[in-house]
Design a protein around this motif. Structure first.
Motif, short mmCIF file in Angstrom:
data_model
loop_
_atom_site.label_atom_id
_atom_site.label_comp_id
_atom_site.label_asym_id
_atom_site.label_seq_id
_atom_site.Cartn_x
_atom_site.Cartn_y
_atom_site.Cartn_z
N THR A 226 33.36 -8.77 22.31
CA THR A 226 34.50 -9.36 21.59
C THR A 226 35.84 -8.96 22.21
O THR A 226 36.88 -9.27 21.65
CB THR A 226 34.50 -8.93 20.11
OG1 THR A 226 34.65 -7.50 20.03
CG2 THR A 226 33.23 -9.37 19.40
N ARG B 37 39.27 -9.12 20.09
CA ARG B 37 40.24 -10.19 20.34
C ARG B 37 39.63 -11.58 20.17
O ARG B 37 40.35 -12.54 19.94
CB ARG B 37 40.83 -10.05 21.74
CG ARG B 37 41.78 -8.86 21.89
CD ARG B 37 42.58 -8.90 23.17
NE ARG B 37 41.72 -8.72 24.34
CZ ARG B 37 41.44 -9.68 25.21
NH1 ARG B 37 41.91 -10.90 25.03
NH2 ARG B 37 40.67 -9.43 26.26
N ILE B 38 38.31 -11.69 20.30
CA ILE B 38 37.65 -12.97 20.08
C ILE B 38 36.47 -12.77 19.15
O ILE B 38 35.98 -11.66 18.97
CB ILE B 38 37.17 -13.61 21.40
CG1 ILE B 38 36.13 -12.70 22.09
CG2 ILE B 38 38.34 -13.91 22.33
CD1 ILE B 38 35.51 -13.33 23.32
N ALA B 39 36.03 -13.85 18.53
CA ALA B 39 34.84 -13.82 17.67
C ALA B 39 33.64 -14.27 18.49
O ALA B 39 33.77 -15.02 19.46
CB ALA B 39 35.03 -14.74 16.47
N GLY C 161 33.46 -9.22 13.69
CA GLY C 161 33.62 -10.02 14.89
C GLY C 161 32.53 -11.04 15.11
O GLY C 161 32.61 -11.86 16.02
N PHE D 130 30.81 -20.61 17.93
CA PHE D 130 31.70 -19.74 18.70
C PHE D 130 32.99 -20.47 19.07
O PHE D 130 34.10 -19.92 18.93
CB PHE D 130 30.95 -19.26 19.95
CG PHE D 130 31.83 -18.71 21.04
CD1 PHE D 130 32.46 -17.48 20.89
CD2 PHE D 130 32.02 -19.41 22.22
CE1 PHE D 130 33.27 -16.97 21.91
CE2 PHE D 130 32.81 -18.90 23.24
CZ PHE D 130 33.44 -17.68 23.08
N ALA E 59 35.15 -21.05 15.94
CA ALA E 59 35.75 -19.80 15.45
C ALA E 59 36.95 -19.38 16.28
O ALA E 59 37.89 -18.76 15.78
CB ALA E 59 34.70 -18.69 15.43
N ASN E 60 36.90 -19.71 17.57
CA ASN E 60 38.00 -19.32 18.45
C ASN E 60 39.03 -20.43 18.67
O ASN E 60 39.92 -20.30 19.51
CB ASN E 60 37.44 -18.84 19.80
CG ASN E 60 36.74 -17.50 19.67
OD1 ASN E 60 37.37 -16.45 19.53
ND2 ASN E 60 35.41 -17.52 19.68
N ALA F 152 34.10 -14.19 26.54
CA ALA F 152 35.48 -14.38 27.00
C ALA F 152 35.53 -15.29 28.22
O ALA F 152 36.43 -16.12 28.35
CB ALA F 152 36.12 -13.03 27.30
N LEU G 30 34.90 -18.92 27.18
CA LEU G 30 36.09 -19.48 26.55
C LEU G 30 37.15 -19.83 27.59
O LEU G 30 37.81 -20.87 27.49
CB LEU G 30 36.64 -18.47 25.54
CG LEU G 30 37.58 -18.99 24.44
CD1 LEU G 30 36.90 -20.08 23.63
CD2 LEU G 30 38.00 -17.83 23.55
N THR H 23 38.41 -23.59 28.29
CA THR H 23 39.83 -23.85 28.10
C THR H 23 40.40 -24.58 29.31
O THR H 23 41.19 -25.53 29.16
CB THR H 23 40.59 -22.51 27.90
OG1 THR H 23 40.12 -21.91 26.69
CG2 THR H 23 42.09 -22.75 27.78
#
Length: 354
Positions: free
Chosen positions: A51, A55-57, A156, A192, A195-196, A310, A313, A317
């Motif tokens: 996490t 900082r992230i789920a 988390g 996931f 959630a983010n 991470a 993500l 992104t």
């Protein structure tokens, strides 16, 4: 084990019924009673890593993979049999030598051969890649006890047990129709991403199958996210065939790229081995080597939940940024004057590339 509450080192007899004999508090996981050797402290330690210190789920299956990763490298073939056969064979042989009983010597030889066979099979990889605790079992054998003791999932970890709708409509910030669709069959990965905040941030609709994609009120690009396995490789091709001229973007996982990463650890699921028809379709594509087809046919896969959260993500992104910039005139104009730029490589990316 170490008590997660008072940090005392506890012997087995000092922790009856998962209760510390020093502080009298109950903990959820005892490494001696679950197949992954999990403890509360280990779960917390791994969670802090995946996490990014909160900082992230992450979703339950991402935590499962992070906790199973080391064990997936080991063979689960006939655990203990090689050692037991060797020990018994030596004892029987020792007795046979001193008593000069022929059948004991024969039995000893047979046991030693069996032991050697088990050892060779394990060395050759028999049983490797099968999880000691399956994704489904992780929820009942690890998460359920945790919830019973602490009243909820580990901090988390997001709850993905409610079924993810087959069609999730995500409104763009302006209230317009979604500019793109993300097709992802994996429930945990979808939870996931939600959630983010990635779908909401870029106005991307989520779908778990082709029917859901067709039902959405947009003809924008379709981003396909899938496991690196036999079914995932066919999914992208099936989507492209079904949607005709519509733009379809394969966001991965790319099989050959992931197989080349030293830190990527695949696994096998006994219940999801591809059938002959699936393998015949893959072979007919002419895009895979004989070795790759053999690997896929044995049920090996790199799962989406195995990508460091991470990093996954960050990659998505980038894809979402590029796709929505191309379909949104306002974003295109902003990008042309430098307000929006394609994200550069991170320090972690450069380390991984080396």
């Amino acid at each position: 084990m170490i008590c997660p509450h008072c940090e005392k080192n506890l012997l087995r007899k000092e922790r009856p019924n998962n209760t510390c004999s020093h502080c009298r508090r109950t903990y959820s996981l005892d490494p001696k009673t679950n197949s992954l050797g999990l403890s509360d402290l280990r779960v917390r330690r791994i969670l802090a890593k995946v996490t990014e210190e909160g900082r992230i789920a992450v979703a339950p299956d991402q935590l499962w993979y992070a906790l199973s990763r080391t064990r997936l490298k080991e063979s689960n073939f006939a655990p203990g049999c090689a050692g037991s056969s060797l020990f018994v064979g030596l004892v029987v042989g020792f007795i046979g030598v001193f008593t000069e009983i022929a059948y004991l010597l024969l039995a000893s030889g047979a046991l030693l051969l069996v032991s050697a066979g088990f050892a060779l099979a394990r060395a050759a990889g028999a049983g490797r890649g099968f999880p000691a605790m399956s994704r489904a079992a992780f929820r009942s054998e690890a998460l359920a006890p945790w919830q019973n003791v602490y009243g909820g999932l580990p901090p988390g970890v997001v709850d993905d047990t409610p079924p993810i709708p087959s069609r999730t409509r995500t409104r763009a910030p302006s209230g317009a129709q979604p500019g793109a669709v993300l097709l992802c069959p994996d429930r945990s990965t979808t939870a996931f991403l939600i959630a983010n905040g990635l779908p909401a941030r870029y106005g991307i609709a989520l779908a778990k199958d082709l029917d859901a994609v067709r039902a959405l009120p947009t003809r924008g690009p379709v981003i396909v996210l899938h496991d690196a396995d036999a079914h995932g490789e066919l999914l992208v091709r099936r989507v492209r065939e079904s949607l005709g001229q519509r733009t379809v973007i394969d966001a991965g996982l790319p099989l050959r790229t992931v197989r080349g990463l030293a830190r990527a650890v695949p696994y096998r699921d006994r219940d999801k081995r591809p059938d002959r028809e699936t393998m015949a379709r893959l072979a007919a594509l002419g895009e895979f080597t004989e070795e790759e087809l053999k690997w896929l046919g044995k049920g090996w896969r790199f799962p989406l939940v195995g990508v460091p959260p991470a990093r996954l993500l960050t990659i998505l992104t980038r894809v979402a940024e590029q796709v929505t910039r191309n379909v949104d005139p306002e974003r295109r104009r902003a990008a042309s004057v430098g307000f929006m730029t394609w994200p550069g490589s991170t320090a972690q990316d450069r380390t991984d590339e080396r």
